[in-house]
Design an enzyme around this catalytic site. Structure first.
Site, PDB file in Angstrom:
ATOM      1  N   GLU A 119       0.826  -1.187  -0.090  1.00 56.79           N
ATOM      2  CA  GLU A 119      -0.053  -0.088   0.100  1.00 56.79           C
ATOM      3  C   GLU A 119       0.995   1.342  -0.099  1.00 56.79           C
ATOM      4  O   GLU A 119       0.488   2.276  -0.094  1.00 56.79           O
ATOM      5  CB  GLU A 119      -0.799   0.044   1.177  1.00 56.79           C
ATOM      6  CG  GLU A 119      -2.073  -1.038   0.965  1.00 56.79           C
ATOM      7  CD  GLU A 119      -3.180  -0.817   2.072  1.00 56.79           C
ATOM      8  OE1 GLU A 119      -4.347  -1.132   1.657  1.00 56.79           O
ATOM      9  OE2 GLU A 119      -3.169  -0.514   3.272  1.00 56.79           O
ATOM     10  N   ASP A 176      -3.680  -9.264   7.892  1.00 56.91           N
ATOM     11  CA  ASP A 176      -2.775  -8.177   8.678  1.00 56.91           C
ATOM     12  C   ASP A 176      -2.439  -9.031   9.805  1.00 56.91           C
ATOM     13  O   ASP A 176      -0.994  -9.039  10.240  1.00 56.91           O
ATOM     14  CB  ASP A 176      -3.227  -6.944   8.713  1.00 56.91           C
ATOM     15  CG  ASP A 176      -3.706  -6.164   7.621  1.00 56.91           C
ATOM     16  OD1 ASP A 176      -2.703  -6.442   6.485  1.00 56.91           O
ATOM     17  OD2 ASP A 176      -4.494  -5.321   7.366  1.00 56.91           O
TER      18      ASP A 176
END
Ligand code: RIB
Length: 285
Positions: free
Chosen positions: A138, A233
């Site tokens: 990201e 995550d």
């Protein structure tokens, strides 16, 4: 007593704007009846806080905008004891925002407006000392490549969301984590890397591979799914923590699957990240 490992996460910070409880819209469709909430998120921030909750020292190196969203996005990291000295403020960009829809089964769709995450150029990266560096995609791949080049320690990259990267990045990684969509994107390139590749399989668990061959597998403990946001995550953070702590690959994979399973039982990304005690309780069940 040995000091806990120190992990540096180089990655994204987002504020997650979430609409839960309505079916996921198809292209061009409007759905209604959802409930709105906002949660700190971003894959980098989530992985940093997930590792911290599992008991290790964590620093996050990231970029936010000079706006009201930034403090909200950083609040749980600050409260959780993540070292935020490496957070830079970009006066010209907004804090990253993720627009998330969660359906009644906990499945999600996410659109990210990266804002300041996208202005994190490689030359801006200052990497504090660490036993391990953890990155995702990201932030720009060249920034991730720079993080890999600057660290002599354990390097993990979570190839999410999938994007083109140099083969040298894959070759440098001690651990690559992908889900099935990402594994299909990288294809054959993941079979020839020298490091470990962890493949997550959602509610089915995960596999650990080296050189394309499976060396460990673990199932995910059955749980009631509320929201899958942040589960991947949590898995990444727990796998890195387990391997750094010297667990066997099998044990580390089981630990990571249990941590990911804990995360799906609550709403939101960072609000759902489990403590070490919660993961160990699920493993013992
Ligand atoms: O992995 C989940 C995260 O992806 C969310 O917190 C959202 O911010 C997006 O980055």
């Amino acid at each position: 007593m040995t000091a806990p490992p120190r992990i540096v996460v180089v990655g994204s910070v987002n504020l997650d704007l979430v609409a839960s409880g309505a079916p996921l819209p198809k292209a061009g469709e409007t759905v209604t009846g959802a409930v709105f909430s906002r949660h700190p998120g971003g894959k980098g921030a989530n992985q940093a806080l997930a590792a911290r909750r599992l008991g290790v020292e964590v620093a996050l190196v990231a970029r936010v905008g000079r706006d009201a969203l930034a403090e909200e996005a950083l609040a749980l990291l600050r409260a959780g004891g993540v070292d935020l000295a490496g957070i830079a403020v970009d006066a010209t960009a907004a804090t990253g925002v993720a627009l998330i829809c969660v359906d009644p089964h906990g499945e999600n769709q996410i659109t990210v407006a990266p804002g300041a995450n996208a202005t994190f150029a490689p030359e801006l990266l200052v990497l504090p000392p660490a036993d391990a560096v953890v990155c995702q995609l990201e932030v720009r791949p060249p920034t991730v490549a720079r993080a890999a080049a600057l660290t002599g320690g354990f390097f993990c990259v979570n190839l999410a969301p999938a994007a083109p990267v140099d083969a040298s990045l894959l070759a440098r990684a001690d651990l690559i984590v992908v889900n099935e969509t990402e594994a299909a994107f990288y294809g054959e390139a993941l079979r020839t890397v020298p490091g470990l590749v962890a493949l997550t399989l959602g509610g089915q668990g995960a596999k650990l591979l080296r050189g394309g061959a499976e060396i460990a597998q673990a199932t995910a403990p059955p749980v009631d799914v509320v929201d899958t946001t942040g589960a991947g995550d949590t898995f990444v953070a727990a796998l890195v923590v387990g391997l750094l702590e010297g667990m066997t690959p099998e044990a580390a994979l089981r630990f990571a699957c249990a941590a990911g399973a804990c995360a799906v039982t609550k709403a939101g990304a960072q609000s759902s990240l489990p403590s070490r005690a919660e993961v160990e309780a699920l493993l013992a069940r």
